[in-house]
Design an enzyme around this catalytic site. Structure first.
Site, PDB file in Angstrom:
ATOM      1  N   SER A 342      -4.268   0.026   9.295  1.00 31.12           N
ATOM      2  CA  SER A 342      -4.289  -0.074  10.753  1.00 31.12           C
ATOM      3  C   SER A 342      -3.141  -1.059  10.970  1.00 31.12           C
ATOM      4  O   SER A 342      -2.085  -1.361  10.657  1.00 31.12           O
ATOM      5  CB  SER A 342      -5.569   0.040  11.355  1.00 31.12           C
ATOM      6  OG  SER A 342      -5.424   0.220  12.784  1.00 31.12           O
ATOM      7  N   ASP A 456      -6.271   7.146  10.652  1.00 28.13           N
ATOM      8  CA  ASP A 456      -6.550   5.588  10.534  1.00 28.13           C
ATOM      9  C   ASP A 456      -7.410   5.352   9.522  1.00 28.13           C
ATOM     10  O   ASP A 456      -8.597   5.778   9.428  1.00 28.13           O
ATOM     11  CB  ASP A 456      -7.053   5.035  11.899  1.00 28.13           C
ATOM     12  CG  ASP A 456      -6.756   3.499  11.893  1.00 28.13           C
ATOM     13  OD1 ASP A 456      -7.176   2.762  10.688  1.00 28.13           O
ATOM     14  OD2 ASP A 456      -6.632   2.933  12.974  1.00 28.13           O
TER      15      ASP A 456
END
Length: 583
Positions: A342, A456
């Site tokens: 991320s 993610d």
């Protein structure tokens, strides 16, 4: 050092010398040694070939004349190594038992074989030999040390596949290795190696030279320069723990030595953008530009001194990574490998591009200076936002750069919604790898990649320290952003200054209590769902840096200065506690 072709020594002398160097035969007299030398058989064992397997009859003792061998347990793990002067299989012959383990040649080797019948007959006929062997074995047991289960590469093959001369590159690599230990170079003239007609000639001529160089140095570079011949190129590949391949043409050659695909490979790229088919063909563990920085990074990998930096996801709190990197690099810490999830993936990609800390921070400020990257809200069918702003920002930042063309090591982590698997991005588009890693489910649309639907990576591995630590070439610094959650009291879609009165709050949320916005709730859920493995239990973790980002909103990118300072302070504390991080 440079060597030329050598003629093999006379066999009789070789046998007596080899036997005399064996510990269990150290005490026998010259007459007994001479008798034994007349019965032995000399054998060449090619690289990767098994000398014997577990469970086979113990029908021979082997004395290693040259090369290197490993003992492999039935379960498959290596538990011992044998080199010149070591005996193999003697206990099995003496005990009359089957082989308890297999033995395989790591590189081309020469052994002397003593048949079990010959050995036992000599023991029965020579009581003095029995006593001498028992004394020698007792000494060996007293002096025995635990076998090495992990070993740094020592013999490094350097291979030129095109028109670039390897010699200058080898000099640069050797110079970079000098700060870590002693290095020898074996680079015979190409006129000598290209004229050889039989592979065994090379084994006879160079095995002793290689053994001697390995015994007296930390690393040996064995060079196959342009025009050295296919036999010598194969010999170099067979002897090497690792290969360094010089890439000076866009596409790899049609024919690549089969052993090159069985060794860890490092690429030295002599041109700006080699085709990814090099990676398809050789699956390198690393690639480095042909400059001083690249040679230094390669040397640190060979020496096991390559430092990695792995960074956690955390939304705006990930801006602390830039402060950590600034403090570390200004203190003189050299980092070769980057990875993260991320926001940690964004920072990793920026650093792997080769940006210094100042440029990276300036780029981060530019990244967030415009409109809110998460501000293009839409009807929440697949996500709360369209993801268009994020796409433009990521593409504008990283462009069409490929991971294969980055000057430093990089990976990012995403999660496949279809299979539930963790996906580690080490190939392909940098923008694509970053975009997949930051696709917060429900907030940013997922990324289609073939049959994969990527979101993610924080859902599975918010701080992928285990991925970085799986690389055995050096230690790892972890930047962990897990902190006590301090929720904001805003409503996400509304400016923070707008605080709805109680009645409106009840209409919007169904409660009188102030709740965090949906985006924060999603990001915090990632922290809770991700692995909580104890970082200190992982191998090769050199330091854990924990910036205090608890007062920074996970989506408040305007707090960049506070995040940077939190990163600097945490890194400064780590350096004070562990000054040896500066190498």
């Amino acid at each position: 050092m440079t060597t030329a072709r050598r003629r093999p020594k006379r066999r009789g002398t070789d046998a007596r010398t080899a036997l005399r160097n064996v510990p269990i035969l150290a005490d026998i007299d010259d007459e007994q040694l001479e008798r034994l030398a007349t019965t032995v058989e000399r054998r060449h064992v090619p690289a990767n070939q098994w000398l014997f397997h577990a469970g086979e009859p113990a029908d021979s003792i082997y004395i290693v004349d040259s090369g290197r061998f490993v003992a492999v347990a039935p379960e498959g793990h290596v538990f011992a190594e044998m080199a010149s002067g070591d005996s193999i299989g003697d206990l099995g012959v003496i005990a009359g038992a089957a082989r308890s383990a297999g033995v395989r040649a790591l590189r081309d080797g020469v052994v002397w074989r003593i048949a079990a019948e010959t050995f036992t007959d000599m023991l029965e006929a020579t009581p003095l030999l029995q006593s001498a062997m028992l004394r020698a074995m007792a000494r060996m047991l007293r002096q025995s040390r635990p076998a090495k289960t992990a070993r740094r590469p020592r013999v490094i093959g350097v291979v030129s596949n095109g028109d670039t001369a390897a010699a200058p590159m080898v000099d640069a690599i050797a110079t970079s290795l000098d700060s870590h230990g002693r290095t020898a170079v074996i680079a015979p003239p190409v006129e000598t190696t290209s004229a050889v007609q039989e592979y065994d000639e090379l084994v006879e001529a160079f095995s002793e030279t290689l053994d001697r160089a390995e015994r007296s140095n930390d690393w040996v570079l064995v060079v196959a320069d342009r025009g050295a011949g296919d036999l010598w190129r194969h010999y170099v590949s067979a002897q090497s723990d690792r290969l360094v391949v010089l890439v000076d043409q866009r596409y790899p050659p049609d024919a690549v030595d089969s052993l090159a695909t069985q060794r860890p490979v490092h690429l030295i790229t002599c041109l700006a953008e080699p085709d990814p088919s090099w990676w398809d063909r050789l699956a390198p563990v690393s690639h480095h530009p042909a400059n001083s920085d690249g040679f230094g990074a390669l040397a640190r990998r060979i020496a096991g001194r390559s430092l990695g930096l792995v960074m956690a996801g955390g939304g705006a709190r990930g801006l602390a990574h830039f402060g950590v990197y600034q403090e570390l690099t200004e203190a003189g810490v050299v980092i070769d490998r980057f990875g993260g999830t991320s926001s940690g993936a964004i920072a990793s990609a920026a650093f792997a591009l080769g940006m210094d800390a100042g440029d990276a921070i300036a780029a981060a400020r530019e990244f967030i200076a415009g409109s809110d990257p998460l501000g293009d809200y839409t009807i929440p069918i697949s996500a709360l936002t369209r993801g268009g702003r994020v796409d433009r920002l990521v593409q504008g930042f990283f462009g069409n750069t490929l991971i294969e063309h980055l000057p430093r090591g990089f990976f990012s982590v995403s999660a496949d919604m279809i299979t539930g698997d963790q996906i580690i991005h080490r190939r392909g588009s940098v923008s694509g790898a970053v975009r997949a890693s930051i696709s917060i489910p429900g907030l940013i649309p997922p990324v289609h990649n073939g049959e994969q639907l990527l979101v993610d990576g924080g859902l599975l591995n918010n701080l992928p320290a285990n991925v970085m630590c799986a690389d055995t070439d050096g230690e790892v610094i972890c930047v962990d952003l897990r902190r006590t959650f301090v929720p904001s009291k805003g409503f996400g879609l509304l400016p923070p200054i707008v605080t709805p009165p109680g009645l409106l709050r009840r209409l919007l949320t169904g409660t009188d209590n102030a709740l965090p916005p949906l985006q924060e709730t999603l990001l915090r859920a990632f922290d809770l769902a991700a692995s909580t493995a104890n970082l200190r239990e992982l191998p090769r973790v050199a330091a854990i840096i924990e910036p205090d980002v608890s007062k920074i909103g996970v989506l408040n990118f305007k707090q960049i200065d506070a995040a940077l300072e939190a990163g600097r302070m945490a890194a400064r504390a780590a350096l004070q506690a562990q000054p040896d991080l500066v190498r």
